[in-house]
Design a protein around this motif. Structure first.
Motif, PDB file in Angstrom:
ATOM      1  N   GLN A  79      -0.356   2.314  -7.646  1.00 42.89           N
ATOM      2  CA  GLN A  79      -1.277   2.894  -6.664  1.00 42.89           C
ATOM      3  C   GLN A  79      -1.108   4.406  -6.543  1.00 42.89           C
ATOM      4  O   GLN A  79      -2.086   5.143  -6.408  1.00 42.89           O
ATOM      5  CB  GLN A  79      -1.080   2.214  -5.315  1.00 42.89           C
ATOM      6  N   SER A 134       0.858  -1.183   0.000  1.00 37.54           N
ATOM      7  CA  SER A 134       0.000   0.000   0.000  1.00 37.54           C
ATOM      8  C   SER A 134       0.894   1.232   0.000  1.00 37.54           C
ATOM      9  O   SER A 134       2.108   1.127   0.188  1.00 37.54           O
ATOM     10  CB  SER A 134      -0.933   0.018   1.222  1.00 37.54           C
ATOM     11  N   GLN A 183      -9.050  -2.957  -2.838  1.00 35.02           N
ATOM     12  CA  GLN A 183      -8.357  -4.058  -2.157  1.00 35.02           C
ATOM     13  C   GLN A 183      -8.606  -5.346  -2.924  1.00 35.02           C
ATOM     14  O   GLN A 183      -9.747  -5.770  -3.106  1.00 35.02           O
ATOM     15  CB  GLN A 183      -8.855  -4.201  -0.720  1.00 35.02           C
ATOM     16  N   ARG A 220       0.939   5.624   1.193  1.00 34.59           N
ATOM     17  CA  ARG A 220       0.286   6.681   1.958  1.00 34.59           C
ATOM     18  C   ARG A 220       1.154   7.935   1.885  1.00 34.59           C
ATOM     19  O   ARG A 220       2.363   7.848   1.628  1.00 34.59           O
ATOM     20  CB  ARG A 220       0.090   6.260   3.414  1.00 34.59           C
ATOM     21  N   THR A 227      -5.042   1.477   1.431  1.00 32.08           N
ATOM     22  CA  THR A 227      -5.669   0.227   1.006  1.00 32.08           C
ATOM     23  C   THR A 227      -4.606  -0.671   0.376  1.00 32.08           C
ATOM     24  O   THR A 227      -3.885  -0.253  -0.521  1.00 32.08           O
ATOM     25  CB  THR A 227      -6.779   0.506  -0.011  1.00 32.08           C
ATOM     26  N   ARG A 228      -4.534  -1.898   0.833  1.00 35.19           N
ATOM     27  CA  ARG A 228      -3.460  -2.785   0.377  1.00 35.19           C
ATOM     28  C   ARG A 228      -3.941  -3.707  -0.739  1.00 35.19           C
ATOM     29  O   ARG A 228      -5.120  -4.039  -0.841  1.00 35.19           O
ATOM     30  CB  ARG A 228      -2.929  -3.630   1.534  1.00 35.19           C
ATOM     31  N   CYS A 229      -2.978  -4.110  -1.542  1.00 35.01           N
ATOM     32  CA  CYS A 229      -3.204  -5.159  -2.528  1.00 35.01           C
ATOM     33  C   CYS A 229      -2.187  -6.261  -2.276  1.00 35.01           C
ATOM     34  O   CYS A 229      -1.016  -5.983  -1.977  1.00 35.01           O
ATOM     35  CB  CYS A 229      -3.032  -4.635  -3.949  1.00 35.01           C
TER      36      CYS A 229
END
Length: 478
Positions: free
Chosen positions: A238, A203, A250, A205, A214-216
């Motif tokens: 991202q 993710s 996600q 930020r 929001t993570r993948c």
């Protein structure tokens, strides 16, 4: 408009197959490379009426991993993780959920960063699905083949905290973790054979923000290089979405090594999707205090301690690439041999450089290199009996066919160049290049390389170039 600076946040899930002789819940062989569907039985195929029996050796390996990662080793239970993929014939995987065997640990990387370990739990591996046609992906494949040899192989899944801040740090974490797993004998750590697999939760930020983005989850990375490339790509993907005012979804994404991109696989599952419940056919795992203590006492010295020992002997920092390489390749025994032979810090430093370069580049020939003979070679180079170039040539001969460095050096005609002869050569080179010397004498330090090259050529590579550099400096000072 103010430009936003972004920070990458990574947490890793590392799946390490354990080096047991048999699978986690049955007596089938835990062996890589066998003919498909030959290491199988009623238990790992999930046939009706079959019951799992826990492998004690796998539990001990899991405890060794937890102890090496500074975790709390505790009582634990197994759960059924329900999902419906063809590589799991029972339609569920026996894993550990909210009460894992190892929790709350940490790992310090060679560079000094500390990464938290949330948990390191036991579970069984799945089978292996091969999609035929369609580029190896299920979409577009003509048909799929399933090999259940791997189904039921014991795994420990090691889940890190989201403490990693770059692709380079992620590679360092996996490399250090792999070194620990190999050192304690729990896993062979071979990513190319699938016995060590890594998923990355990525993710981004804004710099300074405390809130996670929001993570993948990224899958299908089969090397440290792939891991680094995938994290870098995904972070930039991202950032691009957020910069344009979009929202990151996600999901689980697949890394494609050929295109250098990640692609969407499926929405990211949550715990409730798996409908966990306690495995009714297995009792809780409750290792005794005596068992835990014996596991802790049996651990060998870990890579961090070995790097510190090499650094202490050689004067090279423990986070230097050369020291890390020496320990990772299990070559520090050669440095210990130099110390045991009476070699000082200089000889140990020579040993580290040779091991991290020439020896590491020809590691398959390591069996020809006797530690005591190597120690003598390091001492010969450090005391000036051999120049670095000569030492490298002697080492090459030693790794090719063995032998003592003194005998090889004599056969190759290497003799130490006396101080008087070297000083005479330096004077001659200086006198032959008056313009360059005038510039060097006035402070143009970059000409050091020029004069060293001339001296090296004039002596046929037999000069001690460190001593030559010292003579040039002394001559310049007056």
């Amino acid at each position: 408009m103010k430009t936003v600076e972004w920070e990458t946040v990574v947490g890793l899930e590392v799946h390490a197959e354990l080096r047991t002789k048999t699978k986690l819940f049955c007596g089938c062989a835990n062996s890589f490379g066998q003919e498909p569907n030959t290491n199988i039985c009623a238990v790992c195929l999930g046939l009706p009426g079959s019951l799992p029996v826990l492998n004690r050796g796998a539990v001990e390996f899991a405890m060794r991993i937890g102890t090496a990662l500074n975790c709390r080793v505790q009582d634990s239970i197994f759960h059924r993780k329900n999902y419906f993929y063809p590589d799991m014939p029972k339609d569920y995987q026996i894993s550990q959920y909210d009460i894992p065997i190892n929790t709350d640990g940490w790992l310090v990387l060679p560079g000094g960063s500390r990464v938290g370990i949330v948990r390191a739990h036991m579970e069984e591996d799945t089978g292996k699905t091969t999609h035929v046609g369609g580029g190896g992906r299920i979409h577009g494949a003509a048909h799929s083949l399933v090999d259940y040899n791997r189904a039921g192989v014991p795994l420990v899944e090691i889940v890190s905290s989201p403490d990693i801040r770059s692709a380079e740090e992620a590679r360092s974490y996996v490399d250090e973790l792999r070194s620990i797993l190999v050192a304690i004998g729990a896993s062979d750590g071979k990513m190319e054979e699938g016995s060590l697999r890594v998923d990355a939760n990525v993710s981004v930020r804004p710099v300074g923000s405390e809130q996670l983005g929001t993570r993948c989850e990224i899958k299908n990375m089969n090397s440290l290089r792939s891991l680094g490339r995938a994290i870098d790509y995904e972070a930039q993907r991202q950032i691009g979405i957020l910069t344009e005012g979009g929202r990151v979804i996600q999901e689980t994404r697949h890394w494609d090594e050929n295109t250098g991109q990640t692609g969407s696989m499926r929405s990211k599952e949550e715990a409730y999707d798996y409908r966990y419940f306690p495995e009714p056919d297995l009792v809780p795992v409750d290792p005794s205090k005596e068992w835990i203590a014996s596991v802790e006492a049996s651990l060998p010295e870990l890579p961090a301690g070995r790097r510190s020992a090499v650094a202490s002997s050689s004067g090279i920092r423990p986070d230097e690439d050369a020291v890390v390489t020496v320990v990772r390749l299990d070559l520090d025994r050669y440095v210990n041999a130099v110390v045991s032979a009476g070699g000082g810090v200089d000889a140990a430093a020579v040993a580290v450089r040779r091991l991290a370069n020439e020896v590491a580049a020809d590691i398959e020939a390591i069996d020809n290199l006797d530690p005591e003979a190597f120690a003598e070679l390091a001492k010969m180079e450090s005391d000036g009996s051999l120049t670095p170039a000569q030492s490298r040539n002697v080492l090459k001969e030693m790794m090719s066919s063995g032998g003592k460095p003194q005998d090889i050096a004599k056969r190759l005609g290497y003799e130490a160049m006396g101080a008087d002869a070297l000083e005479e050569c330096v004077d001659r080179v200086v006198s032959e290049h008056p313009e360059e010397w005038a510039r060097y004498a006035s402070g143009e330090d970059k000409l050091t390389g020029f004069f060293i090259g001339m001296i090296k050529a004039a002596t046929g590579g037999n000069a001690d170039l460190k001593q030559a550099s010292a003579l040039l400096r002394a001559k310049r000072q007056g």
